[in-house]
Design an enzyme around this catalytic site. Structure first.
Site, PDB file in Angstrom:
ATOM      1  CE1 TYR A 109      10.251 -11.506 -25.523  1.00  0.00           C
ATOM      2  CE2 TYR A 109       9.276 -13.277 -24.267  1.00  0.00           C
ATOM      3  CZ  TYR A 109      10.104 -12.180 -24.339  1.00  0.00           C
ATOM      4  OH  TYR A 109      10.774 -11.758 -23.229  1.00  0.00           O
ATOM      5  CD  GLU A 110      11.330 -17.445 -27.718  1.00  0.00           C
ATOM      6  OE1 GLU A 110      11.204 -18.384 -28.517  1.00  0.00           O
ATOM      7  OE2 GLU A 110      12.213 -16.582 -27.830  1.00  0.00           O
ATOM      8  N   GLY A 111       6.140 -18.402 -28.896  1.00  0.00           N
ATOM      9  CA  GLY A 111       4.879 -19.130 -29.020  1.00  0.00           C
ATOM     10  C   GLY A 111       3.856 -18.502 -28.107  1.00  0.00           C
TER      11      GLY A 111
ATOM     12  CG  MET B 188      10.083 -22.926 -29.041  1.00  0.00           C
ATOM     13  SD  MET B 188      10.125 -21.135 -29.237  1.00  0.00           S
ATOM     14  CE  MET B 188      10.145 -21.016 -31.013  1.00  0.00           C
TER      15      MET B 188
ATOM     16  NE  ARG C 194       7.221 -22.638 -27.207  1.00  0.00           N
ATOM     17  CZ  ARG C 194       6.680 -23.407 -28.131  1.00  0.00           C
ATOM     18  NH1 ARG C 194       6.563 -24.719 -27.918  1.00  0.00           N
ATOM     19  NH2 ARG C 194       6.252 -22.899 -29.275  1.00  0.00           N
TER      20      ARG C 194
END
Length: 571
Positions: free
Chosen positions: A433-435, A293, A297
């Site tokens: 996305y990706e947090g 992740m 990010r």
């Protein structure tokens, strides 16, 4: 769409922001000599402009297609991907022991920027493979590494991350996919994952899925999650793709943008014949997930740079050729190119400045990846605190610049044929996305402010202060320090309510620091140096003061947010 690789700018940022020559002085990165770096940047630029950029339009208008046999990519994509593999572009930062070149992650970041600037949707495929390599390198067994890393490192096989499920969304701890032990030490995988970018395609002979799932009796929440390696095709005795592994693409999403990137719903184990291997220890999935992740990010923040660069190039080209209206106050009433009008120049210079700021921020964080990999504990902390900035601010700027690009085009920007709208449509997912960027802000105030007892935050501010000369930038650093102290002492709701404006403040302060440094060091080609100095001046004089104005929002109480019941929002 036409694309000019920003090689001169990339090289300048690698030298002045990443300080790549210092990395090349270390044995591990000794191969990153000036001639090698030049060759990589120039070669990647020629490849991306010549092979990937011409496919961007068909990727958007035709897109990836679902069929019962799997996802079919638009015409030209499979060959262009094979050319990417054969050219060695996937090997830049991959480990040497597995067939990679072992060059700095920061240089690999520049290559990915070039590929994504040429064709952002296409570049998602190798971007995700980088995350899979990172996870296996840190958490995979020796056998898993030997079986999969050589093919992933060259890009011959591609990799994915499988986190999200329909009922869970961003709450990874709520996932329900299961892994049941088999007699031979492998696991039977069953469940459904959604929003899996490049979860299926026809460009590579195998796809390596990294899947989060629960084992029998696992604790609830994130503590009970494990990570599994699940290839689309199981490997035969020779290590080649063999039997189908019961991983099916159920559908692909019909999206606002990124049409060349198939976003898949994947079903594992419909026939109870999906086999996976545990990566790392049981219940170690969250730790391994964050390896993937955090890499992802930074690369999503890089997508903000990619789309900003493309949108800026398109807007500049249009402004240099579009003739409309006389310049206000000019003696001549003849119409001029719109680049001559002050407001258009304002937009173009803002686009330039914000693109350069985003690039500096993401490349800086990438440089910390390399330094942390060399064992630098301070760089590890610096990477931790700059990752949410790079992801959130990089993607926000990608959206801002893409929107400005449409504005520069005027009404033609709203017409699909110009291509200006595609940049905005492609960019809009990146803050999600990706947090989501709200999650990045929560991470900043919830974890990163207190990292190493607050020393990581204090060290970043100290480094900015040590170089900052512009009075407003120094004032912004002081404001960040005061707001950081306020949020550290605030209650949970107040801290989260102010988290996003605080992230913006700290991101701009960091960008301002890196931009000002570039302005001082801008020499050589006069046209490049003049534009660099103008972009830096615009950033410091006009964008930094905007961030200073966010202090009130960053310190405001959460009380007003809860002054009415939830149902009142529907009134």
């Amino acid at each position: 769409m036409p694309f000019t690789p920003p090689v001169t700018e990339q090289r300048f940022v690698l030298d002045t922001v990443v300080r790549l020559p210092d990395l090349a002085a270390v044995d591990r990165f000794a191969a990153a000599s000036p001639d090698v770096v030049d060759a990589v940047l120039e070669g990647a630029g020629q490849f991306a402009a010549g092979e990937w950029a011409p496919l961007a339009r068909v990727g958007d208008t035709v897109g990836a297609k679902w069929t019962p046999e799997g996802v079919v990519m638009p015409a030209g994509y499979a060959q262009a991907y094979r050319d990417y593999v054969e050219g060695g572009w996937g090997t830049i930062g991959a480990p040497e022991q597995w067939g990679g070149q072992g060059l700095p992650f920061a240089l690999q970041t520049a290559v990915l920027e070039t590929l994504g600037g040429a064709n952002m949707g296409f570049a998602l495929c190798p971007t995700l493979t980088v995350g899979a390599i990172e996870a296996l390198q840190h958490h995979g067994s020796a056998e898993q590494q030997a079986a999969y890393l050589p093919k992933l490192s060259t890009g011959e096989w591609t990799g994915t991350m499988n986190l999200t499920e329909p009922q869970a969304g961003s709450d990874v701890g709520a996932l329900r996919a299961t892994a049941t032990p088999r007699d031979d030490g492998t696991w039977s995988i069953k469940g459904t994952k959604i929003y899996i970018s490049f979860g299926d395609h026809d460009m590579a002979p195998n796809i390596v899925h990294l899947v989060l799932a629960r084992t029998p009796g696992a604790p609830a929440g994130t503590r009970g999650i494990s990570l599994f390696l699940v290839p689309k095709y199981r490997l035969d005795a020779d290590g080649q793709p063999g039997a189908f592994n019961d991983v099916r693409v159920v559908s692909i999403e019909h999206k606002m943008g990124l049409h060349a990137s198939p976003t898949c719903v994947l079903s594992f184990g419909d026939e109870d014949d999906c086999v996976g291997e545990l990566i790392g220890p049981e219940f170690g999935g969250i730790r391994a997930m964050f390896t993937m992740m955090n890499n992802a990010r930074l690369n999503v923040g890089l997508q903000g740079v990619q789309v900003a660069e493309g949108a800026t190039q398109a807007a500049v080209a249009y402004a240099l050729e579009r003739v409309q209206s006389a310049r206000a106050g000019a003696a001549s009433r003849d119409s001029v190119r719109i680049v001559e009008h002050p407001d258009v120049r304002r937009m173009l210079l803002r686009m330039k400045a914000q693109t350069q700021a985003a690039r500096a921020l993401v490349y800086y964080a990438a440089g910390q990846v390399d330094r942390a990999g060399l064992g630098d504990a301070d760089a590890r902390d610096r990477l931790e605190i700059t990752t949410p900035l790079a992801k959130a601010h990089g993607t926000d700027l990608g959206n801002e610049v893409a929107s400005l690009g449409i504005q520069v085009h005027g009404g033609m920007g709203y017409v699909e044929e110009t291509g200006a709208a595609q940049f905005f449509r492609d960019a809009r997912i990146t803050p999600i996305y990706e947090g989501t960027n709200g999650i990045q802000a929560a991470d900043l105030v919830g974890r990163k402010l207190g990292l190493s007892g607050g020393a990581a935050f204090a060290s970043l501010l100290a480094d900015i202060r040590a170089e900052a000369e512009h009075p407003t930038l120094r004032a912004l650093v002081d404001a960040c320090e005061a707001v950081g102290a306020h949020l550290a002492a605030a209650g949970h709701d107040d801290r989260l309510a102010g988290s996003y404006p605080f992230l913006m403040m700290l991101s701009v302060a960091t960008c301002g620091w890196l931009m000002e440094r570039q302005g001082r060091l801008a020499t050589g080609d006069e046209a490049f140096a003049a534009m660099k100095r103008a972009a830096v001046a615009f950033y410091l004089d006009q964008i930094v003061p905007e961030a200073l104005g966010l202090r009130a929002a960053a310190t405001a109480s959460a009380e007003v947010l809860y002054a009415v019941p939830a149902e009142a929002f529907a009134a």
